[in-house]
Scaffold this active site. Sequence first.
Site, PDB file in Angstrom:
ATOM      1  CB  CYS A 243      -0.890   0.050   1.247  1.00 52.81           C
ATOM      2  SG  CYS A 243      -1.946  -1.385   1.507  1.00 52.81           S
TER       3      CYS A 243
ATOM      4  CG  ASP B 174      16.269  37.107 -13.246  1.00 51.27           C
ATOM      5  OD1 ASP B 174      16.097  36.826 -14.434  1.00 51.27           O
ATOM      6  OD2 ASP B 174      15.388  37.603 -12.510  1.00 51.27           O
TER       7      ASP B 174
END
Length: 488
Positions: free
Chosen positions: A34, A438
């Site tokens: 599971c 940037d």
Amino acid sequence: MHTDTERCVRAVRSKDARFDGWFFTAVTTTGIYCRPSCPAVPPRPENMTFHPSAAACQQAGFRACKRCRPDTSPGSPEWNQRADAVARAMRLIADGVVDREGVPGLAARLGYSTRQIERQLLAELGAGPLALARAQRAQTARLLIETTALPMADLAFAAGFSSIRTFNDTVREVFALSPSDLRARRPRQKVTAPGALSLRLPFRAPLNPDNLFGHLAATAVPGVEEWRAGAYRRTLRLPYGHGVVALTPRPDHIACRLTLSDLRDLPVAISRCRRMLDLDADPVAVDDQLRTDPLLAPLVDKAPGRRVPRTVDESEFALRAVLGQQVSTAAARTHAARLVTAHGEPVEDPEGGLTHLFPAPEALAALDPAALAMPRTRRTTFTTLVSELAERRLQLGVESDWTETRARLLALPGLGPWTVDVIAMRALGDPDAFPVTDLGIRRAARDLGLPATPAALTARAAAWRPWRAYAVQYLWATDDHPINVLPV
């Protein structure tokens, strides 16, 4: 994580969905495995064993739980935050390399022997490359069984199986049901026509769709990408053909509609869409680390779960990054659209306005530089990159070694640190890429009171590692830019 028994037991008892895909729980008394968040009553700890992959559970003789369907859980975030041989191998297996080229092809792409790769995967994942690819084929088969009306024979080959018998045996072994029984049990839903699939892409919560889909829509190249009726749509170049995908954000999943010219491309298309949307990330781990910086913490608390928008084609993104050097987003889209119209491969899109695949480097190899409306130095950069990609001297893909590829990119004329970091962040998938020069990052840093100079900001950002690419998304979110807004 699967070796930390106490931690795994706590996760299973609390049904913590954050750990789905990190490990799998096998129950010795029932013979099933599971996901940690399975809604069934948790078994006794002494009856639980933990495995790092579904393939390892299957190798040990366990079958998938019919209730929690562990084969549909998000993938482990480990494989997208590491660049070692095992992580690169897992990304290649998800991209279908073992099915197309076999284990020797996988090993050759990584620069190792077949025996070395098998040994490393077995040691860390409890299963070799063939078993891992087999588990993926089983998952694809279940998806096709439940979402299409394809005859079982066609479906088996579309899922990557070499024979009908192998397909039947694998489905029975993994799911304890025959293919016909699986189809009879499928949820009631509209079954799409062959070649068209509607499915759900799971993710770990939280997920903030604004920057993710906002960025993709704002930078979309006309003809290749579009935002239509609440969905990001784009064309896909795939190993056996091409496709069109529509991705729509939902509260607990991403709705994905795929139209493929060849259904054998399904697992590759899913893998690339998940990678583009960064759906296997662990946002809790990322955000917890970034919150340790008191100046970043308010941004994280305001809109947690930001992902790094990536790409479905690494070479395409690298070329677009060069086209976008020192120009606005709109100008970069215009340059790219001209290339698409002139050199892209036409495709049909009855449901929207997509017209072409983005041109492959080989299609651009004979491009006349004078046809590019950009400065001479940038034309040289673009044509050099095209040549390197077309001649395979530069390899950009899920198997790329991040450090080596950065060095190769920096050696090309006109590719500076900003461009290389953006390619590393969005094409290579490096979670620690940090384009510190940037303009948007520097402006955000100034407004937040972070150091303004690149050297000082880099030093401050050391505390954000290894998640600096995610910190970039939070910093960009402070700017008033359409990439930060979910389109309407």
